[in-house]
Design a protein around this motif. Structure first.
Motif, mmCIF file in Angstrom:
data_model
loop_
_atom_site.group_PDB
_atom_site.id
_atom_site.type_symbol
_atom_site.label_atom_id
_atom_site.label_comp_id
_atom_site.label_asym_id
_atom_site.label_seq_id
_atom_site.Cartn_x
_atom_site.Cartn_y
_atom_site.Cartn_z
ATOM 1 N N GLU A 207 0.758 -1.069 -0.097
ATOM 2 C CA GLU A 207 -0.038 0.046 0.093
ATOM 3 C C GLU A 207 0.950 1.314 0.025
ATOM 4 O OE1 GLU A 207 -2.981 -0.297 3.019
ATOM 5 O OE2 GLU A 207 -4.009 -2.049 2.166
ATOM 6 N N GLN A 208 2.143 1.306 -0.074
ATOM 7 C CA GLN A 208 3.031 2.240 -0.244
ATOM 8 C C GLN A 208 3.688 2.230 -1.665
ATOM 9 O OE1 GLN A 208 5.966 3.161 2.796
ATOM 10 N NE2 GLN A 208 4.416 2.700 4.407
ATOM 11 N N ARG A 209 3.017 3.289 -2.481
ATOM 12 C CA ARG A 209 3.343 3.205 -4.142
ATOM 13 C C ARG A 209 4.591 3.803 -4.355
ATOM 14 N NH1 ARG A 209 -0.525 8.363 -5.653
ATOM 15 N NH2 ARG A 209 0.386 9.747 -4.680
ATOM 16 N N GLN A 210 5.453 3.292 -5.372
ATOM 17 C CA GLN A 210 6.456 3.720 -5.963
ATOM 18 C C GLN A 210 5.906 3.854 -7.179
ATOM 19 O OE1 GLN A 210 9.842 1.267 -5.221
ATOM 20 N NE2 GLN A 210 9.083 0.411 -3.287
ATOM 21 N N HIS A 211 7.012 4.704 -8.082
ATOM 22 C CA HIS A 211 6.540 4.984 -9.520
ATOM 23 C C HIS A 211 7.671 4.371 -10.395
ATOM 24 C CE1 HIS A 211 4.068 8.087 -7.533
ATOM 25 N NE2 HIS A 211 3.287 7.758 -8.618
ATOM 26 N N ALA A 212 7.561 3.973 -11.681
ATOM 27 C CA ALA A 212 8.317 3.453 -12.613
ATOM 28 C C ALA A 212 7.805 4.104 -14.070
ATOM 29 C CB ALA A 212 8.190 1.969 -12.479
#
Length: 354
Positions: A207-212
């Motif tokens: 539930e802790q997003r990252q971005h790619a």
């Protein structure tokens, strides 16, 4: 008396269904046997039948005696075999990012997979290459996740929800007014801003997003692929239709995917200038994003079937050259998979623990 037992029987049936989930206990048992007898596998992910059938018809793809020919699970057929001594499980995704991502996730959830190889045909955005050339990109991006800006706003205006971290202006935009046939003029479609994907890697916190945005392929796989750059590939579709030169295998910097069949020269040129795309197609970035989140090595092999939008000396005959492009991608894949012998740890599938 019988009526009194009816609620109990219904409850028992519901509990059994809940315990088995949407995949039956019988299917889970077959999956476990396949993992025990054949895993870890190289996962082979292919978009369409015309890119898969040449594999099934190739003497390089052989049955594995301890495994069934295939298992049908949730609308997908997982085929077992071996290529160059490597046990493989092959699955066809169907067209689009959604199908490719869903199928890749199912593959990794069911089977012990030590790496993924994806192949198929693609449009070409690099006019320095030709139809039939086989490209192996080092990075992939998904280019159909946009924030579509309202008319009247420009690059200096914050996007909706940008402050919350949902969207960004870091990756650039396409302004429709720049592509008016009569020259730049105001266009109510305004601009689209390209966005990175939200990802949730297995190594991160749920539930802790990252971005790619640019997703790298396996550095080991990409290095191994250099061995294929001297492969000889056929140049003729038939006795009367041949390419100007024999196709080549070439590693390139970037490939781009979107839920769009690209047959527009202006957009092709924009993608090449803005993002440096070479192959442009509809599945690879989805496979890349799923594999990346699971920390599973992967590589994509894409053979060029047309210059997207036309303009080459060969015209834009994707249909005419589809068969040779598909076969070239298959030939490169069949030569790449044996290079993976004894390399890489297996991905521990969910099924292996059940």
């Amino acid at each position: 008396m019988a009526m009194r037992w009816w609620p109990v029987l219904v409850a028992a049936a519901m509990m059994a269904t809940a315990a088995e989930g949407f995949i039956s206990a019988k299917t889970w048992s077959a999956v476990r046997r396949a993992n025990d007898r054949g895993g870890p596998f190289v996962g082979l992910v292919v978009p369409n039948a015309y890119e898969m059938d040449p594999v099934l018809n190739s003497p390089s793809f052989t049955p594995t005696p301890t495994l069934p020919s295939y298992l049908d699970i949730q609308g997908r057929r997982f085929r077992f075999g071996a290529i160059g001594g490597q046990n493989v499980v092959m699955v066809m995704t169907g067209l689009s990012m959604l199908n490719a991502g869903l199928t890749t996730q199912l593959l990794l959830s069911l089977f012990r997979v030590k790496g993924i190889v994806h192949w198929g045909i693609a449009g070409n955005a690099d006019e320095g290459l030709q139809i039939g050339d086989v490209t192996i990109p080092e990075h992939w991006a998904h280019l159909s996740l946009w924030n579509w800006q309202r008319y009247g706003d420009g690059p200096e205006n914050e996007l909706p929800l940008e402050a919350a971290g949902d969207y960004t202006r870091d990756l650039g935009f396409l302004n429709f007014s720049d592509y008016t046939a009569a020259g730049p003029s105001p266009n109510e479609l305004n601009s689209i801003w390209f966005q990175p994907e939200e990802i949730f890697p297995v190594s991160g916190t749920p539930e802790q997003r990252q971005h790619a945005f640019w997703v790298p392929v396996s550095s080991r796989y990409f290095s191994l692929a250099e061995k294929l750059e001297g492969m000889e590939l056929p140049a003729c579709v038939n006795a009367t239709t041949c390419l100007p030169r024999a196709p080549r295998v070439t590693r390139v910097r970037r490939g781009c995917s979107a839920n769009v069949f690209l047959d527009n020269a202006a957009y092709r040129q924009f993608l090449r200038a803005k993002f440096g795309c070479t192959p442009v197609e509809m599945e690879s970035a989805a496979v890349a994003l799923v594999a990346h989140q699971h920390a599973v090595p992967f590589l994509t092999i894409r053979s060029l079937s047309d210059l997207a939008g036309g303009g080459s000396s060969l015209g834009n005959e994707a249909g005419e050259f589809l068969a040779i492009a598909a076969q070239n991608a298959v030939d490169v894949m069949l030569n790449f998979v044996p290079l993976l012998a004894d390399g890489g740890a297996a991905h521990d599938a969910v099924a292996a623990d059940m």
